[in-house]
Motif scaffolding. Structure first.
Motif, mmCIF file in Angstrom:
data_model
loop_
_atom_site.group_PDB
_atom_site.id
_atom_site.type_symbol
_atom_site.label_atom_id
_atom_site.label_comp_id
_atom_site.label_asym_id
_atom_site.label_seq_id
_atom_site.Cartn_x
_atom_site.Cartn_y
_atom_site.Cartn_z
ATOM 1 N N SER A 245 42.678 -91.467 -30.239
ATOM 2 C CA SER A 245 43.281 -90.134 -30.308
ATOM 3 C C SER A 245 43.997 -89.789 -29.013
ATOM 4 N N PHE A 246 43.388 -90.114 -27.880
ATOM 5 C CA PHE A 246 44.045 -89.865 -26.598
ATOM 6 C C PHE A 246 45.311 -90.715 -26.468
ATOM 7 N N ILE A 247 45.233 -91.961 -26.911
ATOM 8 C CA ILE A 247 46.414 -92.822 -26.874
ATOM 9 C C ILE A 247 47.535 -92.210 -27.711
ATOM 10 N N VAL A 248 47.210 -91.761 -28.904
ATOM 11 C CA VAL A 248 48.201 -91.182 -29.808
ATOM 12 C C VAL A 248 48.795 -89.902 -29.231
ATOM 13 N N VAL A 249 47.940 -89.036 -28.694
ATOM 14 C CA VAL A 249 48.411 -87.753 -28.163
ATOM 15 C C VAL A 249 49.318 -87.970 -26.950
ATOM 16 N N ILE A 250 48.975 -88.931 -26.107
ATOM 17 C CA ILE A 250 49.813 -89.210 -24.924
ATOM 18 C C ILE A 250 51.158 -89.783 -25.343
ATOM 19 N N ILE A 251 51.138 -90.726 -26.283
ATOM 20 C CA ILE A 251 52.399 -91.328 -26.726
ATOM 21 C C ILE A 251 53.263 -90.302 -27.465
ATOM 22 N N GLY A 252 52.655 -89.524 -28.339
ATOM 23 C CA GLY A 252 53.419 -88.555 -29.120
ATOM 24 C C GLY A 252 53.929 -87.387 -28.316
ATOM 25 N N GLY A 253 53.225 -87.048 -27.232
ATOM 26 C CA GLY A 253 53.601 -85.872 -26.445
ATOM 27 C C GLY A 253 52.496 -84.852 -26.514
ATOM 28 N N LEU A 254 51.951 -84.475 -25.369
ATOM 29 C CA LEU A 254 50.813 -83.572 -25.336
ATOM 30 C C LEU A 254 51.150 -82.251 -26.028
ATOM 31 N N SER A 256 52.294 -81.864 -29.090
ATOM 32 C CA SER A 256 53.324 -81.976 -30.117
ATOM 33 C C SER A 256 52.715 -82.535 -31.397
ATOM 34 N N LEU A 257 52.646 -81.720 -32.449
ATOM 35 C CA LEU A 257 52.066 -82.188 -33.701
ATOM 36 C C LEU A 257 52.928 -83.242 -34.392
ATOM 37 N N PRO A 258 54.264 -83.068 -34.487
ATOM 38 C CA PRO A 258 55.079 -84.134 -35.090
ATOM 39 C C PRO A 258 54.983 -85.449 -34.316
ATOM 40 N N GLY A 259 55.013 -85.367 -32.988
ATOM 41 C CA GLY A 259 54.892 -86.570 -32.181
ATOM 42 C C GLY A 259 53.545 -87.231 -32.360
ATOM 43 N N THR A 260 52.496 -86.432 -32.507
ATOM 44 C CA THR A 260 51.154 -86.976 -32.717
ATOM 45 C C THR A 260 51.068 -87.734 -34.031
ATOM 46 N N VAL A 261 51.625 -87.167 -35.087
ATOM 47 C CA VAL A 261 51.593 -87.839 -36.393
ATOM 48 C C VAL A 261 52.380 -89.139 -36.354
ATOM 49 N N LEU A 262 53.584 -89.109 -35.759
ATOM 50 C CA LEU A 262 54.396 -90.321 -35.680
ATOM 51 C C LEU A 262 53.690 -91.396 -34.854
ATOM 52 N N ALA A 263 53.125 -91.020 -33.727
ATOM 53 C CA ALA A 263 52.412 -91.983 -32.893
ATOM 54 C C ALA A 263 51.188 -92.534 -33.622
#
Length: 308
Positions: A245-254, A256-263
């Motif tokens: 989850s931390f990896i995804v949130v960092i890659i997507g953008g802290l 950012s819900l759309p960035g989190t889903v894409l990551a």
């Protein structure tokens, strides 16, 4: 048989991982986006969801679908209530200071983990899926007589895994609608943008924080309920979801819900494919290296906004 069917099979497994990971990571991103709190105990809320799902399924009994349906409702609500209580009794008293809340959530992690060990025990326990029919998948291949449809042995999935992907998509759409179109989402976004201004307009910021912390934990618990018929409930199962989850949130953008889903989709699919063809350890290593690259070349993440 060509390599294609194996890639399709690995992609389906990765899609299940991505669906569950997206729910868990969106909960973490929501908490950070609104509250600016790094919740280290997020993985333990995931674990609690799985453990409570097992307990509810065993208590209700009868057909597996009845116990599972009850767990889908009870586990997220119970975990969300626990998280909201933790926010009001711990984080609120720390005035949501970033450094102190990290230490506090680390302590909360160990408290939840050890309480679960003392009450639930160290055993890994399964929850029976409400339905689990095997679905064979076709593959199109070019042979001596031209293109033909074949049914390779072992190429298939289950109805429950497809349901997990669909259910995660519905919940994520609901979260987006809540944030973008509802009054509650407007209040959350106002609190995220300027806490002091929200207070000046009469928004009960502390209640909003408790609600957001509870919703984030409830999403993690819901993800655990969906995955526990595939995996097993265990008191140490929160570590991997927290890391990913931390990896995804960092890659997507802290935040950012759309960035989190894409990551989550990218990490989940790559994790599934790499785990099948190589090893799960290599998948985690590559994901960690990707985080390092993002932090070096785009610290705000794929969809994050650079702060001025």
């Amino acid at each position: 048989m060509e390599l294609g069917p194996y890639i399709l099979l690995a992609s389906l497994e990765g899609a299940v991982t991505a669906a569950v990971l997206a729910l868990t990571a969106v909960g973490l991103a929501l908490v950070f986006g609104v509250m600016r709190v790094v919740n280290i105990a997020h993985g333990e809320f995931f674990m609690l969801g799985a453990v409570i799902a097992w307990w509810v399924a065993q208590t209700v009994g009868g057909h597996p679908a009845i116990g599972f349906a009850a767990a889908l409702v009870i586990a997220p609500l119970a975990v969300g209530a626990i998280a909201a209580a933790a926010d009001m009794t711990i984080l609120k008293r720390l005035d949501y200071d970033p450094e102190r809340t990290i230490v506090a959530t680390i302590g909360l992690l160990y408290i939840l983990q050890q309480l679960t060990l003392m009450t639930y025990g160290p055993e890994a326990r399964p929850v029976e899926a409400p339905f689990n029919q095997r679905i064979a998948l076709p593959w199109i291949e070019h042979g001596d007589t031209g293109w033909q449809v074949i049914w390779p042995w072992g190429l298939g999935t289950t109805s429950y895994k497809l349901a997990v992907i669909g259910a995660a998509g519905v919940v994520l759409a609901g979260v987006w609608l809540m944030m973008a179109r509802s009054r509650l989402g407007l209040v959350m976004r106002a609190t995220q943008a300027d806490r002091d201004m929200a207070l000046a307009f009469g928004i009960p910021v502390e209640r909003v924080y408790a609600l957001v912390f509870g919703i984030g934990a409830a999403l993690a618990a819901l993800a655990a309920v969906l995955i526990v018929p595939i995996q097993q409930a265990h008191y140490l199962m929160g570590a991997d979801p927290l890391l990913l989850s931390f990896i995804v949130v960092i890659i997507g953008g802290l935040g950012s819900l759309p960035g989190t889903v894409l990551a989550a989709v990218l990490i989940g699919l790559s994790d599934g494919i790499i785990s099948v063809f190589f090893s799960p350890t290599l998948a985690k290593i590559i994901a960690t290296l990707l985080v390092a690259l993002v932090l070096v070349f785009r610290p705000e993440g794929l969809f994050g906004t650079r702060r001025t």
